[in-house]
Design an enzyme around this catalytic site. Structure first.
Site, PDB file in Angstrom:
ATOM      1  N   HIS A 191       6.025  -8.969  -8.126  1.00  0.00           N
ATOM      2  CA  HIS A 191       5.140  -8.214  -7.323  1.00  0.00           C
ATOM      3  C   HIS A 191       4.731  -8.810  -6.121  1.00  0.00           C
ATOM      4  O   HIS A 191       4.913  -8.387  -5.044  1.00  0.00           O
ATOM      5  CB  HIS A 191       4.160  -7.733  -8.063  1.00  0.00           C
ATOM      6  CG  HIS A 191       2.859  -6.831  -7.496  1.00  0.00           C
ATOM      7  ND1 HIS A 191       3.165  -5.687  -6.694  1.00  0.00           N
ATOM      8  CD2 HIS A 191       1.680  -6.990  -7.212  1.00  0.00           C
ATOM      9  CE1 HIS A 191       2.223  -5.390  -6.270  1.00  0.00           C
ATOM     10  NE2 HIS A 191       1.098  -6.197  -6.411  1.00  0.00           N
TER      11      HIS A 191
ATOM     12  N   GLU B  13      -8.122 -11.619  -8.583  1.00  0.00           N
ATOM     13  CA  GLU B  13      -8.593 -10.627  -9.533  1.00  0.00           C
ATOM     14  C   GLU B  13      -7.935 -10.816 -10.869  1.00  0.00           C
ATOM     15  O   GLU B  13      -8.516 -10.723 -11.960  1.00  0.00           O
ATOM     16  CB  GLU B  13      -7.770  -9.104  -8.881  1.00  0.00           C
ATOM     17  CG  GLU B  13      -8.352  -8.057  -9.816  1.00  0.00           C
ATOM     18  CD  GLU B  13      -9.871  -7.774  -9.885  1.00  0.00           C
ATOM     19  OE1 GLU B  13     -10.723  -8.125  -9.008  1.00  0.00           O
ATOM     20  OE2 GLU B  13     -10.060  -6.964 -10.946  1.00  0.00           O
ATOM     21  N   ASP B  14      -6.880 -11.331 -11.120  1.00  0.00           N
ATOM     22  CA  ASP B  14      -5.916 -11.285 -12.406  1.00  0.00           C
ATOM     23  C   ASP B  14      -5.753 -12.704 -13.054  1.00  0.00           C
ATOM     24  O   ASP B  14      -5.522 -12.886 -13.946  1.00  0.00           O
ATOM     25  CB  ASP B  14      -4.724 -10.751 -12.102  1.00  0.00           C
ATOM     26  CG  ASP B  14      -4.693  -9.225 -11.797  1.00  0.00           C
ATOM     27  OD1 ASP B  14      -5.798  -8.862 -11.992  1.00  0.00           O
ATOM     28  OD2 ASP B  14      -3.681  -8.824 -11.318  1.00  0.00           O
TER      29      ASP B  14
ATOM     30  N   HIS C 249      -2.395 -12.169  -3.250  1.00  0.00           N
ATOM     31  CA  HIS C 249      -3.624 -11.207  -3.059  1.00  0.00           C
ATOM     32  C   HIS C 249      -3.914 -10.824  -4.603  1.00  0.00           C
ATOM     33  O   HIS C 249      -5.208 -10.232  -4.596  1.00  0.00           O
ATOM     34  CB  HIS C 249      -3.009 -10.036  -2.604  1.00  0.00           C
ATOM     35  CG  HIS C 249      -1.974  -8.915  -3.343  1.00  0.00           C
ATOM     36  ND1 HIS C 249      -0.636  -9.342  -3.529  1.00  0.00           N
ATOM     37  CD2 HIS C 249      -2.237  -7.728  -4.211  1.00  0.00           C
ATOM     38  CE1 HIS C 249      -0.113  -8.553  -4.343  1.00  0.00           C
ATOM     39  NE2 HIS C 249      -1.038  -7.589  -4.759  1.00  0.00           N
TER      40      HIS C 249
ATOM     41  N   ASP D  39      14.541  24.859  10.235  1.00  0.00           N
ATOM     42  CA  ASP D  39      14.002  23.749  11.488  1.00  0.00           C
ATOM     43  C   ASP D  39      13.578  22.699  10.760  1.00  0.00           C
ATOM     44  O   ASP D  39      12.478  22.032  11.136  1.00  0.00           O
ATOM     45  CB  ASP D  39      12.951  24.639  12.346  1.00  0.00           C
ATOM     46  CG  ASP D  39      11.872  25.116  11.690  1.00  0.00           C
ATOM     47  OD1 ASP D  39      11.871  25.149  10.399  1.00  0.00           O
ATOM     48  OD2 ASP D  39      10.949  25.781  12.208  1.00  0.00           O
TER      49      ASP D  39
ATOM     50  N   ASP E  55       0.904  -3.568  -0.678  1.00  0.00           N
ATOM     51  CA  ASP E  55       0.780  -3.821  -1.883  1.00  0.00           C
ATOM     52  C   ASP E  55       1.059  -2.389  -2.696  1.00  0.00           C
ATOM     53  O   ASP E  55       1.746  -2.259  -3.699  1.00  0.00           O
ATOM     54  CB  ASP E  55      -0.741  -4.367  -2.293  1.00  0.00           C
ATOM     55  CG  ASP E  55      -1.271  -4.270  -3.891  1.00  0.00           C
ATOM     56  OD1 ASP E  55      -0.332  -4.668  -4.686  1.00  0.00           O
ATOM     57  OD2 ASP E  55      -2.371  -4.127  -4.004  1.00  0.00           O
TER      58      ASP E  55
HETATM   59 MN    MN Z   1      -0.903  -6.025  -6.247  1.00  0.00          MN
END
Ligand code: MN
Length: 724
Positions: free
Chosen positions: A48, A76-77, A72, A259, A139
């Site tokens: 990812h 967080e993870d 990134h 159109d 992201d």
């Molecule tokens: Mn991410």
């Protein structure tokens, strides 16, 4: 691994001096940090961040952004910290990762458009660096591309958020392809049935459509050239979501949306624009009501162009926009906004247009970034306080409120509801109690504590930043003084009437008459005017009860003649008080005991029945309480003719010999002490009150000065004679 190589070669392609080893290290760090984690697809998690970094290179961003893309999700993870990233990859990369992490934590719930717009601005304000937003967008794009691995309820929530927040943001930044892809992906998960149907319909005609666009581009070009209009023509098929919107808006099936293709004709001069329009209308039949002249009448954001729709080749409706290349520049970047920004002007009213200009400026920034050879040049302009004049905060329910920078919880309370502002007694920010002077910060969640007894006070005016809060607080404060004026005015009039055995209730008619005479609309207003001191109770009495007024006049005359007699009588006296009353000397004069005026003090006199004139110091409390009707002007007449008794309080250490020292000081100044009261206090000090006779204020001041100089004396004050 081949995706990393691809990233590196692309980065090196548009940025030859890029620090590739740093990018490689960022990848290795991310791979290690995410080791063991997999995506819902079953791929290793690091695929990812790799995809995100790849999209970042498609936007031609700098090395720090690419590294931030790779890292990134680490904070967080994984167990990685911002400090660690700062040490390993530098402050800039750490700052970007931290920014992306913070944006990810903002609570989002589906809202109406205004809320969504505020939320978008909050993202920009919090990012503080446009690269944070760009990494976040990349992201999100990768998340949307792999959304099919998630459970349906998550798909729905993320798709809605993408539609409301991220696609419009990409649009605002002018990254058209990201916007289009985000919209179509969000459309797919929000309305799967409609999406599948429309995608199939479009696919059927796709090849045909591309061929058609190409054909019409050539045709327009040829017609224009033959008629002497040099130009460039670009055709574009609308993307699925915009066709879907059009179907919904016009309530028509796909077959009737003709159109779905638009052409842009860019020429050199304004004259050629109008000529080009003539060519288009001559060649194909214009559709009535679709022609718009934004050249003669530009849009508020200075957009200029000619718009029309015609029945094109093969009977298809097509949209045609004709403008000069200068106009095209404004349309795409908002040149005016750019100038405005550079000049540093910032006109705060008309927020919508202002915001539009800021976004236009960002779009141009993104556009010019594409042409830079060294992406680090981009950095010069990315760290801007884009929405720095505003702060965005959440209500406990998840609504976003935009407030001026520097706003406090009171501003927020009034922004929610006036009654919450009026009774705001405290605030909790992110769960913690804060003082009312706390300055709100982007992303704060504010909860206002109210109390029925709380009301605005003057100090609030120093804290608040919003006009709404200020207006409401002022209004309530005024209301309060008004309430006080009503009470005071009622009291004064009631007292005045009582002397004549009537009351406000009984004298209503007379008071109404008085109100009219005194130019007040109602009796209530008259009462308020009296409360404010603009009208006196005596004036009211004279207008309300004219007969009494006459009597009062007579009484006044009587007093006056009495005073005159008094004056005549006292003029014959020879005693010299050193006072002139109403310009006359030698009147029976008495000095008030309460304030013991001395020659040199500002003074005022009051006629006392049977006792002539009593002289008070002008600032004496008792004097102020006396009937102003009996007040009379007095002045000092020559100094030193008489002695005046004053009281002096000396606070000193309770030491033997000090008292002797003090009394010696009086003698040295030629002043006699008539009384002395001395008292020791518990804390080892002594309070002494002396009554002494002085000839004037100057002499008293001298005495006070010399007493103050004595060692052991703490303070010397002139006091009221009553004190002792
Ligand atoms: Mn991410």
């Amino acid at each position: 691994m081949h995706q990393l190589d691809q990233i590196l070669s692309e980065l090196a392609g548009y940025y030859p001096s890029a620090d590739l080893p740093l990018v490689r290290r960022a990848y290795q760090f991310a791979a290690q940090a995410h080791a063991g984690q997999t995506r819902k697809s079953g791929d290793p998690y690091v695929s990812h961040p790799l995809s995100v970094a790849h999209i970042i290179t498609e936007l031609k961003l700098d090395v720090a952004s690419v590294c931030a893309g790779l890292l990134h999700d680490c904070v967080e993870d994984t167990s990685a910290t911002v400090e660690q990233l700062s040490e390993l990859f530098g402050k800039e990369v750490a700052f970007l990762v931290d920014g992306v992490t913070k944006l990810g934590k903002l609570p989002y719930s589906t809202r109406e458009e205004q809320q969504a717009e505020n939320f978008r601005k909050m993202l920009l304000a919090m990012a503080r660096d446009i690269r944070v937003i760009l990494v976040k967008l990349c992201d999100r794009l990768d998340n949307m591309r792999s959304l099919h691995h998630l459970p349906p309820e998550k798909q729905e929530r993320i798709a809605a958020e993408t539609m409301q927040i991220y696609a419009p943001l990409a649009n605002r930044l002018g990254i058209q392809w990201v916007k289009v892809e985000l919209e179509d992906l969000a459309f797919k998960y929000s309305y799967p049935g409609e999406y599948e149907q429309l995608a199939a319909d479009v696919a059927k005609t796709r090849a045909e459509r591309l061929e058609y666009i190409h054909h019409v581009e050539k045709l327009i070009q040829k017609e224009m050239a033959e008629n002497g209009v040099p130009c460039e023509v670009m055709g574009r098929a609308k993307h699925l979501y915009s066709i879907y919107q059009k179907m919904k808006r016009t309530q028509r099936p796909f077959e009737e949306i003709h159109d779905a293709i638009g052409f842009r004709v860019i020429t050199d001069t304004q004259m050629h624009c109008y000529q080009g329009l003539g060519v288009a209308h001559q060649t194909w039949t214009p559709i009535p009501g679709r022609f718009k002249d934004y050249i003669a009448l530009p849009k508020p954001n200075l957009y200029q162009s000619l718009h029309t729709a015609v029945i094109g080749p093969r009977g298809e409706r097509i949209e045609v926009q004709i403008r000069t290349s200068d106009m095209n520049l404004v349309a795409e970047h908002g040149i005016a906004a750019h100038w405005k920004y550079k000049e540093g002007t910032n006109n705060s009213p008309g927020v919508a247009i202002n915001d539009e200009k800021k976004f236009a400026w960002l779009r141009q920034l993104m556009e010019s970034q594409k042409e830079l050879h060294d992406p680090t040049e981009f950095l010069e302009s990315v760290k801007i306080d884009l929405f720095g004049d505003e702060v965005y905060v959440f209500t406990p329910g998840g609504d976003v409120k935009a407030l001026p920078k520097g706003s406090c919880p009171i501003d927020f309370a009034y922004a929610v509801h006036s009654s919450i502002g009026d009774h705001c007694s405290g605030a909790r920010v992110n769960g913690m109690i804060v003082p009312l002077r706390y300055q709100l910060r982007n992303g704060d969640t504010i909860e206002i504590i109210t109390s029925p007894n709380q009301k605005p006070n003057k100090d609030w005016l120093k804290l608040v930043k919003t006009a709404k809060a200020r207006t409401k607080i002022r209004y309530l404060l005024r209301q309060e003084t008004r309430d006080k004026a009503v009470v005071l005015g009622t009291d004064l009039i009631e007292k005045a009437l009582r002397k004549h055995s009537t009351s406000i209730g009984r004298a209503d008619k007379q008071l109404q008459h008085a109100a009219k005479e005194l130019k007040c609309v109602t009796v209530d207003e008259l009462i308020i005017q009296v409360g404010y001191g603009k009208v006196t109770a005596q004036q009211v009495l004279e207008k309300a009860l004219p007969e009494l007024g006459k009597k009062a006049e007579e009484a006044e005359k009587k007093t006056e003649s009495m005073l005159k007699t008094l004056l005549r009588k006292v003029t014959r006296r020879t005693s010299s008080s050193g006072i002139k009353v109403a310009g006359e000397e030698d009147i029976l004069v008495r000095f008030a005991k309460c304030c013991s005026p001395l020659p040199g003090d500002p003074i005022v006199g009051f006629i006392t029945r049977g006792r002539g004139v009593t002289v008070h110091r002008r600032d004496c409390d008792k004097g102020l309480d006396l009937d102003p009707e009996r007040r009379i002007d007095v002045e000092w007449d020559g100094h030193g003719k008489t002695q005046h008794e004053v009281a002096i309080q000396v606070l000193c250490a309770d030491k033997p010999g000090l008292l002797a020292h003090i009394s010696q000081s009086f003698t040295d100044q030629g002043v006699n002490i008539s009384q002395a009261h001395c008292r020791a206090t518990d804390d080892g000090r002594a309070v002494n009150t002396f009554h002494a006779s002085v000839k004037d204020l100057d002499q008293l001041k001298q005495v006070i000065r010399s007493l103050s100089r004595i060692k052991g004396v703490f303070s010397v004050d002139r006091v009221s004679a009553d004190v002792a």
